[in-house]
Design a protein around this motif. Structure first.
Motif, short mmCIF file in Angstrom:
data_model
loop_
_atom_site.label_atom_id
_atom_site.label_comp_id
_atom_site.label_asym_id
_atom_site.label_seq_id
_atom_site.Cartn_x
_atom_site.Cartn_y
_atom_site.Cartn_z
N ALA A 80 0.82 -1.20 0.00
CA ALA A 80 0.00 0.00 0.00
C ALA A 80 0.86 1.26 0.00
O ALA A 80 2.07 1.20 0.23
CB ALA A 80 -0.93 0.02 1.22
N TRP A 81 0.20 2.36 -0.28
CA TRP A 81 0.80 3.68 -0.14
C TRP A 81 -0.05 4.48 0.83
O TRP A 81 -1.27 4.50 0.75
CB TRP A 81 0.85 4.39 -1.49
CG TRP A 81 1.87 3.82 -2.42
CD1 TRP A 81 1.66 2.89 -3.39
CD2 TRP A 81 3.25 4.14 -2.46
NE1 TRP A 81 2.83 2.60 -4.02
CE2 TRP A 81 3.83 3.36 -3.48
CE3 TRP A 81 4.07 5.02 -1.75
CZ2 TRP A 81 5.19 3.43 -3.80
CZ3 TRP A 81 5.41 5.09 -2.05
CH2 TRP A 81 5.96 4.30 -3.07
N TYR A 82 0.64 5.17 1.72
CA TYR A 82 0.03 6.11 2.65
C TYR A 82 0.65 7.47 2.38
O TYR A 82 1.71 7.58 1.76
CB TYR A 82 0.32 5.71 4.10
CG TYR A 82 -0.49 4.56 4.62
CD1 TYR A 82 -0.34 3.27 4.11
CD2 TYR A 82 -1.42 4.75 5.65
CE1 TYR A 82 -1.08 2.21 4.61
CE2 TYR A 82 -2.17 3.70 6.16
CZ TYR A 82 -1.99 2.43 5.64
OH TYR A 82 -2.73 1.39 6.14
N GLU A 128 -2.42 8.89 6.34
CA GLU A 128 -3.67 8.29 5.86
C GLU A 128 -3.40 7.35 4.70
O GLU A 128 -2.45 7.55 3.93
CB GLU A 128 -4.64 9.39 5.41
CG GLU A 128 -4.15 10.19 4.21
CD GLU A 128 -5.19 11.14 3.65
OE1 GLU A 128 -6.32 11.19 4.15
OE2 GLU A 128 -4.87 11.83 2.66
N PRO A 129 -4.23 6.31 4.57
CA PRO A 129 -4.07 5.39 3.44
C PRO A 129 -4.51 6.04 2.14
O PRO A 129 -5.50 6.77 2.10
CB PRO A 129 -4.96 4.21 3.81
CG PRO A 129 -5.99 4.79 4.72
CD PRO A 129 -5.33 5.90 5.46
N TYR A 150 -8.90 2.34 -3.16
CA TYR A 150 -8.38 3.71 -3.14
C TYR A 150 -9.21 4.58 -2.20
O TYR A 150 -10.42 4.39 -2.07
CB TYR A 150 -8.46 4.32 -4.54
CG TYR A 150 -7.65 3.59 -5.59
CD1 TYR A 150 -8.21 2.57 -6.34
CD2 TYR A 150 -6.33 3.95 -5.83
CE1 TYR A 150 -7.47 1.90 -7.30
CE2 TYR A 150 -5.58 3.29 -6.80
CZ TYR A 150 -6.15 2.26 -7.52
OH TYR A 150 -5.41 1.61 -8.48
N THR A 151 -8.55 5.55 -1.61
CA THR A 151 -9.31 6.54 -0.88
C THR A 151 -10.08 7.39 -1.89
O THR A 151 -9.65 7.55 -3.05
CB THR A 151 -8.38 7.41 -0.02
OG1 THR A 151 -9.16 8.17 0.89
CG2 THR A 151 -7.52 8.34 -0.86
N VAL A 173 4.18 13.66 2.33
CA VAL A 173 5.18 12.61 2.30
C VAL A 173 4.46 11.29 2.08
O VAL A 173 3.52 10.95 2.81
CB VAL A 173 5.99 12.54 3.61
CG1 VAL A 173 7.00 11.41 3.56
CG2 VAL A 173 6.69 13.88 3.88
N TYR A 174 4.87 10.57 1.07
CA TYR A 174 4.23 9.31 0.71
C TYR A 174 5.09 8.16 1.23
O TYR A 174 6.30 8.11 0.99
CB TYR A 174 4.07 9.22 -0.80
CG TYR A 174 2.91 10.05 -1.30
CD1 TYR A 174 2.98 11.44 -1.29
CD2 TYR A 174 1.74 9.46 -1.77
CE1 TYR A 174 1.91 12.23 -1.72
CE2 TYR A 174 0.67 10.22 -2.22
CZ TYR A 174 0.76 11.60 -2.19
OH TYR A 174 -0.30 12.35 -2.61
#
Length: 121
Positions: A35-37, A46-47, A59-60, A92-93
């Motif tokens: 995943a990416w936050y 946050e996701p 996806y959000t 920031v990812y």
């Protein structure tokens, strides 16, 4: 243990695109969810998007239709294609990996070091 190395963060103009990459290394049995936050200034992490081992994605709401998450199981990598970027995507990812280190073991969580994405208006 798993080490995650991220790349691809950049300064991008609004409406532009960027691609984030995260590759895993180390000794493990299986990578489950990737995943990416993201974390905007002054906000909680946050996701953004996740992808399961079977390829199911989620996806959000704010990025649906603009971002695409993918994974390469041969490289143990996860990628985030970000299109139509907006200033509110700035942050920031962080790459996230859920893995099983040994057969029959529990799920362990790993995080990348983070990569900055700045979208200018």
């Amino acid at each position: 243990q798993i080490q995650l190395v991220e790349s691809g963060g950049d300064l991008v103009q609004s409406g532009g695109s960027a691609r984030l990459s995260c590759e895993s290394s180390g000794r493990f049995y299986s990578i489950v969810t990737m995943a990416w936050y993201r974390q905007a200034p002054g906000e909680q992490r946050e996701p953004v998007a996740l992808i399961t081992s079977g390829g199911t994605t989620n996806y959000t709401d704010s990025v649906k239709g603009r971002f695409i998450i993918s994974r390469d199981n041969a490289k143990n990598g996860v990628y985030l294609q970000m299109n139509s970027l907006k200033p509110e995507d700035t942050g920031v990812y962080y790459c996230y990996v859920q893995a099983i280190i040994t057969p029959g073991g529990s799920f362990d969580n790993y995080w990348g070091q983070g990569t900055q994405v700045t979208v200018s208006s």
